[in-house]
Enzyme design. Structure first.
Site, PDB file in Angstrom:
ATOM      1  CG  HIS A 112      37.768  43.242  26.338  1.00  0.00           C
ATOM      2  ND1 HIS A 112      39.264  43.375  26.489  1.00  0.00           N
ATOM      3  CD2 HIS A 112      37.459  44.618  26.446  1.00  0.00           C
ATOM      4  CE1 HIS A 112      39.629  44.734  26.212  1.00  0.00           C
ATOM      5  NE2 HIS A 112      38.478  45.428  26.364  1.00  0.00           N
ATOM      6  CG  HIS A 115      42.511  52.266  27.881  1.00  0.00           C
ATOM      7  ND1 HIS A 115      41.359  51.743  28.704  1.00  0.00           N
ATOM      8  CD2 HIS A 115      42.634  51.782  26.873  1.00  0.00           C
ATOM      9  CE1 HIS A 115      40.744  51.071  27.773  1.00  0.00           C
ATOM     10  NE2 HIS A 115      41.633  50.872  26.615  1.00  0.00           N
ATOM     11  CE  LYS A 155      29.738  44.247  31.014  1.00  0.00           C
ATOM     12  NZ  LYS A 155      29.312  43.245  30.041  1.00  0.00           N
ATOM     13  NE  ARG A 183      40.312  47.589  29.671  1.00  0.00           N
ATOM     14  CZ  ARG A 183      39.644  46.539  30.206  1.00  0.00           C
ATOM     15  NH1 ARG A 183      39.851  46.326  31.550  1.00  0.00           N
ATOM     16  NH2 ARG A 183      38.785  45.969  29.338  1.00  0.00           N
ATOM     17  CE1 TYR A 187      33.877  28.223  27.865  1.00  0.00           C
ATOM     18  CE2 TYR A 187      33.004  30.193  26.595  1.00  0.00           C
ATOM     19  CZ  TYR A 187      33.558  28.926  26.647  1.00  0.00           C
ATOM     20  OH  TYR A 187      33.928  28.397  25.670  1.00  0.00           O
ATOM     21  NE  ARG A 219      36.479  49.068  29.674  1.00  0.00           N
ATOM     22  CZ  ARG A 219      36.050  47.750  29.804  1.00  0.00           C
ATOM     23  NH1 ARG A 219      35.474  47.596  31.103  1.00  0.00           N
ATOM     24  NH2 ARG A 219      35.992  46.793  29.024  1.00  0.00           N
TER      25      ARG A 219
END
Length: 328
Positions: free
Chosen positions: A295, A268, A197, A271, A304, A171
């Site tokens: 995401h 974007h 975050k 992206r 994972y 981003r």
């Protein structure tokens, strides 16, 4: 000056003034991300301008905080209806409402406001999601590298920037926060602040080809320190300053137009394009692509975690091999 409660359709005065937020109010806004701060400040300013027909000042903010709940929410509802009548998009209207809601929150925190934003009375509008997330094809995107001159510092910077935007689908806000210390050439990694975050850092793998381009760009600069911005402005007036999100946006727009890409491009949109291409490369394996785009829900990422780097680097390598002057 009339109280805000008296600002009706027929009772508005026009006075010249400059917007001056109090130290407390400004401090509250400073806690937000820079882009959010700028957006909230602008939205709040327009909210007051609608009723005052002039620039607001801190006294106007204090008066708004001092209103009773019914009057304050009535003004907000009137402003919302005005935006709807103007034909503003739902997402735009919701951003204005979010800014006003935050203004009320600040007032309550400062003990200057005793009412709440009436979410039941002033509902946010349902946003129809934009469905064209395909961006451009890899062949179309590769046109940008034909107009970038890697023989100069600006070209080396833009070359690394466009490779990174595609291969790691970053981003523009993430790009704008990068420092020299975030880049590890020996490990081929980059540490980024992820969206939403807070201060959490995420280390992502780079394709060696992309890492080489970043290193080549840094080789144009002298006496760099880990705290220095990774991408800097090179124009006369802003030379050496952190390349902002708006600056990255301008570079993307200008370069893509010069390359003859017909679609209106933004960071974007790149992206979107990279993620779409990654879905094809991963043969629809959304789990792999979520590791690339970041995401995924944090709890899913933890599940994972052992395989994350393998999946993300696999797609990064494939994406990087498809762009730039050394593409196969």
């Amino acid at each position: 000056m009339n109280q805000l409660s008296a600002y009706t359709e027929s009772s508005i005065t026009s006075v010249a003034a400059q917007m001056q937020a109090s130290n407390d109010f400004l401090a509250e806004l400073q806690q937000k991300a820079k882009t959010t701060q700028r957006g909230y400040a602008g939205n709040i300013k327009i909210f007051f301008q609608y009723f005052l027909l002039r620039e607001p000042n801190q006294k106007d903010v204090e008066e708004f905080w001092g209103l009773d709940e019914q009057t304050a929410n009535g003004l907000i509802l009137k402003f919302k209806n005005h935006l709807v009548a103007e034909g503003r998009k739902a997402a735009t209207i919701n951003r204005y409402l979010a800014a006003i809601k935050y203004l009320i929150k600040v007032g309550r925190n400062l003990k200057h406001c005793h009412y709440h934003f009436d979410s039941d009375r002033i509902e946010s509008l349902k946003v129809t999601k934009y469905r064209d997330t395909r961006g451009v094809s890899v062949d179309e995107y590769n046109k940008v590298f034909d107009v970038i001159d890697i023989g100069c510092a600006k070209g080396k910077r833009d070359y690394a920037l466009f490779l990174l935007l595609w291969a790691n689908v970053l981003r523009r806000g993430e790009m704008a926060q990068l420092t020299v210390g975030n880049f590890d050439y020996h490990e081929n990694t980059l540490t980024v602040y992820g969206k939403g975050k807070g201060n959490d850092l995420t280390r992502i793998d780079l394709n060696p080809y992309v890492a080489e381009a970043i290193s080549d760009w840094l080789g144009c600069r002298r006496n760099i320190k880990p705290s220095d911005p990774l991408f800097i402005a090179l124009d006369f007036h802003n030379y050496g300053h952190q390349l902002t999100g708006d600056g990255i946006y301008a570079i993307v727009r200008r370069t893509c137009e010069k390359a003859g890409i017909s679609k209106r491009m933004t960071p974007h949109k790149i992206r979107h394009s990279g993620i779409t291409d990654a879905l094809d490369l991963a043969q629809g394996d959304y789990r792999k692509v979520q590791h690339l785009s970041r995401h995924a829900d944090p709890r899913t990422i933890l599940v994972y975690e052992d395989n994350k780097n393998q999946y993300q680097l696999e797609l990064t390598n494939k994406l990087a091999a498809r762009v730039g002057k050394k593409r196969q």
